[in-house]
Write a protein that holds these residues in place. Structure first.
Motif, short mmCIF file in Angstrom:
data_model
loop_
_atom_site.label_atom_id
_atom_site.label_comp_id
_atom_site.label_asym_id
_atom_site.label_seq_id
_atom_site.Cartn_x
_atom_site.Cartn_y
_atom_site.Cartn_z
N ALA A 93 0.81 -1.22 0.00
CA ALA A 93 0.00 0.00 0.00
C ALA A 93 0.85 1.26 0.00
O ALA A 93 0.36 2.33 -0.40
CB ALA A 93 -0.92 0.00 1.23
N PHE A 94 2.10 1.16 0.42
CA PHE A 94 2.95 2.35 0.51
C PHE A 94 3.76 2.59 -0.77
O PHE A 94 4.44 3.60 -0.87
CB PHE A 94 3.91 2.23 1.70
CG PHE A 94 3.23 2.31 3.03
CD1 PHE A 94 2.99 3.53 3.63
CD2 PHE A 94 2.79 1.16 3.67
CE1 PHE A 94 2.35 3.62 4.85
CE2 PHE A 94 2.15 1.23 4.89
CZ PHE A 94 1.91 2.46 5.48
N VAL A 95 3.69 1.66 -1.74
CA VAL A 95 4.47 1.81 -2.97
C VAL A 95 3.73 2.75 -3.91
O VAL A 95 2.65 2.43 -4.40
CB VAL A 95 4.72 0.45 -3.64
CG1 VAL A 95 5.54 0.64 -4.91
CG2 VAL A 95 5.43 -0.49 -2.68
N LYS B 257 6.01 7.63 -8.02
CA LYS B 257 7.42 7.75 -7.65
C LYS B 257 8.15 6.42 -7.63
O LYS B 257 9.38 6.40 -7.54
CB LYS B 257 7.53 8.43 -6.28
CG LYS B 257 7.11 9.89 -6.28
CD LYS B 257 7.35 10.52 -4.92
CE LYS B 257 7.06 12.02 -4.95
NZ LYS B 257 8.01 12.76 -5.80
N LYS B 258 7.40 5.30 -7.63
CA LYS B 258 8.02 3.98 -7.55
C LYS B 258 8.85 3.83 -6.29
O LYS B 258 9.89 3.17 -6.27
CB LYS B 258 8.90 3.70 -8.79
CG LYS B 258 8.21 3.97 -10.11
CD LYS B 258 6.95 3.16 -10.29
CE LYS B 258 6.31 3.43 -11.64
NZ LYS B 258 5.02 2.74 -11.81
N ASP C 92 -4.38 16.94 5.52
CA ASP C 92 -5.07 15.77 6.06
C ASP C 92 -4.15 14.95 6.95
O ASP C 92 -3.03 15.35 7.27
CB ASP C 92 -5.63 14.92 4.92
CG ASP C 92 -4.53 14.27 4.08
OD1 ASP C 92 -3.36 14.64 4.26
OD2 ASP C 92 -4.85 13.41 3.23
N ALA C 93 -4.63 13.76 7.34
CA ALA C 93 -3.88 12.90 8.24
C ALA C 93 -2.90 11.99 7.53
O ALA C 93 -2.32 11.10 8.15
CB ALA C 93 -4.85 12.05 9.07
N LEU C 94 -2.71 12.17 6.21
CA LEU C 94 -1.81 11.40 5.36
C LEU C 94 -2.34 9.99 5.10
O LEU C 94 -2.96 9.36 5.97
CB LEU C 94 -0.38 11.34 5.91
CG LEU C 94 0.51 12.54 5.54
CD1 LEU C 94 0.11 13.78 6.29
CD2 LEU C 94 1.96 12.21 5.76
N ARG C 95 -2.08 9.54 3.87
CA ARG C 95 -2.53 8.22 3.42
C ARG C 95 -1.35 7.48 2.80
O ARG C 95 -0.36 8.10 2.39
CB ARG C 95 -3.62 8.38 2.37
CG ARG C 95 -4.79 9.24 2.81
CD ARG C 95 -5.72 8.49 3.72
NE ARG C 95 -6.82 9.34 4.20
CZ ARG C 95 -7.85 8.90 4.92
NH1 ARG C 95 -7.91 7.60 5.22
NH2 ARG C 95 -8.79 9.71 5.32
N PRO C 96 -1.44 6.15 2.69
CA PRO C 96 -0.37 5.40 2.00
C PRO C 96 -0.21 5.88 0.56
O PRO C 96 -1.18 6.24 -0.11
CB PRO C 96 -0.88 3.95 2.06
CG PRO C 96 -1.77 3.90 3.26
CD PRO C 96 -2.43 5.26 3.32
N GLY C 97 1.02 5.87 0.06
CA GLY C 97 1.32 6.46 -1.23
C GLY C 97 0.64 5.81 -2.41
O GLY C 97 0.50 6.45 -3.46
N ARG C 98 0.19 4.58 -2.31
CA ARG C 98 -0.45 3.90 -3.43
C ARG C 98 -1.85 4.43 -3.70
O ARG C 98 -2.39 4.27 -4.79
CB ARG C 98 -0.51 2.39 -3.16
CG ARG C 98 -0.81 1.56 -4.40
CD ARG C 98 -0.75 0.08 -4.06
NE ARG C 98 -0.90 -0.75 -5.25
CZ ARG C 98 0.09 -1.12 -6.04
NH1 ARG C 98 1.32 -0.73 -5.75
NH2 ARG C 98 -0.12 -1.88 -7.10
N MET C 99 -2.46 5.08 -2.70
CA MET C 99 -3.82 5.58 -2.85
C MET C 99 -3.87 6.72 -3.86
O MET C 99 -3.01 7.59 -3.87
CB MET C 99 -4.37 6.06 -1.50
CG MET C 99 -5.80 6.54 -1.55
SD MET C 99 -6.43 7.00 0.10
CE MET C 99 -6.47 5.39 0.89
#
Length: 228
Positions: A80-82, A86-87, A107-114
């Motif tokens: 989920a964080f990939v 940016k790869k 916001d409260a930040l989200r995983p980078g894949r979202m």
């Protein structure tokens, strides 16, 4: 390093670490400053929309990613964080700014894949559009889904003309996209202000501490830009 701060203040390293953790949380919960309104702060996306509608302000929204440490192998949700862009392993922050590039909310930040639009929806932007029908938000091409769901409020640049379009149509759309970009660029300036803090270029600490750190920094940046 916390050990060096502990030596300077004559206390144990753990005392410094605990104090920093407490201060980080307090700063994160302060929210962002409101221009020309001392003492008033914006803490939620609904607060920002209410302020924008009352003051007749056109908002700018965009997302940025912060590189984080890779989760340990075998841990659930590791992919989920990939980030597809940016790869790399990142966390994504959604930021709202005004026409002068002053940070109003993050916001409260989200995983980078979202996806960018999904992150905004998860923060309740759809409900805000419904309750504050006079507010317009300038967005980039990554938010076409929001424009479809909220026409007239979620404003993205015009689509590029295709190869068979007449030259005058291509030129008109190019000028319209340039005007939109010129108005939306202030949120890019706000993101650049955040990235001047070394911690937000590449986060090397615990991922669960990054959301509070980012919101704390955004609040400090808004204080500085509001009083300048």
């Amino acid at each position: 390093p916390h050990a060096a701060l502990g030596l300077l203040f004559g206390v144990d390293r753990s005392t410094i670490t605990r104090a920093i953790g407490e201060m980080r949380g307090l700063l994160a919960e302060r929210g962002c400053a409101v221009p020309d309104r001392p003492g008033l702060r914006l803490r939620t996306l609904a607060d920002v929309f209410a302020y924008a509608q009352a003051e007749g302000i056109e908002l700018r929204l965009d997302a940025t990613e912060v590189q984080v440490r890779r989760p340990p192998a075998g841990r659930g949700g590791r992919r989920a964080f990939v980030s597809g862009k940016k790869k790399q392993n990142t966390m994504k922050a959604t930021v709202v700014a005004d026409h002068e590039g002053r940070t109003l909310w993050t916001d409260a930040l989200r995983p980078g894949r979202m996806h960018d639009a999904t992150a905004a929806r998860n923060e309740g932007i759809g409900t805000c559009f419904q309750h504050f029908s006079d507010v317009e938000v300038l967005l980039d091409d990554g938010y076409l889904g929001l424009r479809r769901d909220h026409p007239g409020q979620a404003v993205t640049p015009p689509r590029k003309g295709n190869k068979i379009s007449p030259p005058e149509v291509l030129e008109a759309r190019l000028r319209a996209r340039h005007r939109h970009s010129s108005k939306r660029i202030t949120v890019e300036h706000a993101l650049a202000d955040h990235k001047r803090w070394k911690q937000l270029v590449r986060w090397t600490h615990r991922r669960e501490n990054l959301p509070a750190t980012y919101r704390a920094i955004a609040g400090l940046v808004s204080d500085r830009n509001t009083t300048d």
